[in-house]
Scaffold this motif. Structure first.
Motif, PDB file in Angstrom:
ATOM      1  N   ASP A 100       0.827  -1.203   0.000  1.00  0.00           N
ATOM      2  CA  ASP A 100       0.000   0.000   0.000  1.00  0.00           C
ATOM      3  C   ASP A 100       0.866   1.259   0.000  1.00  0.00           C
ATOM      4  N   LYS A 101       0.492   2.235  -0.836  1.00  0.00           N
ATOM      5  CA  LYS A 101       1.255   3.480  -0.948  1.00  0.00           C
ATOM      6  C   LYS A 101       0.396   4.693  -0.574  1.00  0.00           C
ATOM      7  N   THR A 102      -0.693   4.451   0.133  1.00  0.00           N
ATOM      8  CA  THR A 102      -1.598   5.539   0.493  1.00  0.00           C
ATOM      9  C   THR A 102      -0.975   6.485   1.507  1.00  0.00           C
ATOM     10  N   CYS A 103      -0.344   5.935   2.523  1.00  0.00           N
ATOM     11  CA  CYS A 103       0.153   6.732   3.660  1.00  0.00           C
ATOM     12  C   CYS A 103       1.682   6.726   3.670  1.00  0.00           C
ATOM     13  N   GLN A 104       2.276   7.657   2.968  1.00  0.00           N
ATOM     14  CA  GLN A 104       3.723   7.654   2.787  1.00  0.00           C
ATOM     15  C   GLN A 104       4.476   8.615   3.710  1.00  0.00           C
ATOM     16  N   PHE A 105       3.761   9.479   4.414  1.00  0.00           N
ATOM     17  CA  PHE A 105       4.440  10.541   5.161  1.00  0.00           C
ATOM     18  C   PHE A 105       4.122  10.429   6.651  1.00  0.00           C
ATOM     19  N   LYS A 106       5.101   9.933   7.395  1.00  0.00           N
ATOM     20  CA  LYS A 106       4.886   9.719   8.831  1.00  0.00           C
ATOM     21  C   LYS A 106       4.865  11.043   9.585  1.00  0.00           C
ATOM     22  N   ILE A 107       3.890  11.175  10.460  1.00  0.00           N
ATOM     23  CA  ILE A 107       3.799  12.339  11.335  1.00  0.00           C
ATOM     24  C   ILE A 107       4.490  12.042  12.659  1.00  0.00           C
ATOM     25  N   THR A 108       4.169  10.894  13.247  1.00  0.00           N
ATOM     26  CA  THR A 108       4.790  10.511  14.516  1.00  0.00           C
ATOM     27  C   THR A 108       4.546   9.038  14.781  1.00  0.00           C
ATOM     28  N   THR A 109       5.397   8.451  15.611  1.00  0.00           N
ATOM     29  CA  THR A 109       5.167   7.131  16.189  1.00  0.00           C
ATOM     30  C   THR A 109       5.364   7.264  17.688  1.00  0.00           C
ATOM     31  N   GLN A 110       4.370   6.839  18.450  1.00  0.00           N
ATOM     32  CA  GLN A 110       4.410   6.998  19.898  1.00  0.00           C
ATOM     33  C   GLN A 110       4.022   5.694  20.583  1.00  0.00           C
ATOM     34  N   PRO A 111       4.478   5.494  21.817  1.00  0.00           N
ATOM     35  CA  PRO A 111       4.011   4.332  22.579  1.00  0.00           C
ATOM     36  C   PRO A 111       2.491   4.386  22.723  1.00  0.00           C
ATOM     37  N   TYR A 112       1.858   3.229  22.685  1.00  0.00           N
ATOM     38  CA  TYR A 112       0.400   3.199  22.735  1.00  0.00           C
ATOM     39  C   TYR A 112      -0.126   3.713  24.074  1.00  0.00           C
ATOM     40  N   ALA A 113      -1.160   4.532  23.979  1.00  0.00           N
ATOM     41  CA  ALA A 113      -1.940   4.961  25.140  1.00  0.00           C
ATOM     42  C   ALA A 113      -3.381   5.074  24.660  1.00  0.00           C
ATOM     43  N   THR A 114      -4.325   5.080  25.584  1.00  0.00           N
ATOM     44  CA  THR A 114      -5.732   5.141  25.179  1.00  0.00           C
ATOM     45  C   THR A 114      -6.077   6.453  24.485  1.00  0.00           C
ATOM     46  N   ALA A 115      -5.220   7.471  24.616  1.00  0.00           N
ATOM     47  CA  ALA A 115      -5.415   8.737  23.918  1.00  0.00           C
ATOM     48  C   ALA A 115      -4.056   9.382  23.709  1.00  0.00           C
ATOM     49  N   GLY A 116      -3.964  10.179  22.649  1.00  0.00           N
ATOM     50  CA  GLY A 116      -2.703  10.860  22.358  1.00  0.00           C
ATOM     51  C   GLY A 116      -2.928  12.013  21.409  1.00  0.00           C
TER      52      GLY A 116
END
Length: 200
Positions: A100-116
């Motif tokens: 898939d090439k739809t989402c090519q531009f990462k904004i952020t990667t964060q540890p999982y939490a119920t909200a962020g």
């Protein structure tokens, strides 16, 4: 023959373990367990390298999302809207997320939490196109296990536009103009010198 079968039986578990993590993840198989919102209003125009957006996400308690204990990270990305994918194979949507090439531009990667949330300045590398925001939940193997997005399933609502940076930077344009002017003067100077030498 018996030895060959015995060898295959011993090797098979290791082969399955090797192939397991690389198995294809299909977008259609993922539960939509995140509620994702992006600050741009529908149709708003953002300028790469200038404007900032705010993205928030939270677990959707109303959806059966599977085992939340498997959720380890959240990856948020800019994704092309269908209008900006037409006749552009390099932006093509594929159910297999490895292709898939739809989402090519990462904004952020964060540890999982119920909200962020994240405040993100649109990078200069983002091209002119129409976008939405999608967040994937990743497991410990970095595989997608759930998602959420700022648009509807058909990717027609809450879309925004980005105007990318094109052409030369102003300082480069000035430098090029100065160099061109210098070249013309130098050419004229050598022409005059050569003409005087010819007369002698």
């Amino acid at each position: 023959m018996a030895a060959l079968i015995s060898y295959q039986v011993r090797v098979l578990p290791f082969l399955l373990c090797y192939l397991g993590p690389s198995a294809a993840v299909l977008f259609s198989s993922l539960p939509k367990t995140l509620i994702v919102t992006a600050s741009p209003s529908p149709g708003q125009v953002l300028y790469a390298g200038v404007d900032q957006i705010n993205v928030t996400w939270a677990i959707d308690q109303s959806q059966p999302g599977g085992t939340v204990s498997a959720y380890k990270k959240v990856k948020v990305s800019f994704c092309y809207a269908p209008a900006s994918q037409a006749d552009r194979g390099w932006r093509k949507t594929d159910d297999n997320l490895k292709k898939d090439k739809t989402c090519q531009f990462k904004i952020t990667t964060q540890p999982y939490a119920t909200a962020g949330s994240v405040a993100y300045t649109v990078e200069r590398s983002i091209p002119t196109a129409t976008f939405f925001v999608r967040a994937y939940v990743l497991d410990s193997e970095e595989a997608e296990v759930a998602y959420g997005q700022s648009t509807d399933a058909q990717k027609t609502t809450n879309l925004f536009d980005v105007v990318g940076i094109t052409g030369l930077h102003a300082s480069l344009g000035i430098a090029a103009a100065c160099f061109s002017a210098f070249s013309v003067v130098a050419l004229a100077f050598f022409f005059v010198v050569e003409k005087r030498k010819a007369k002698k």
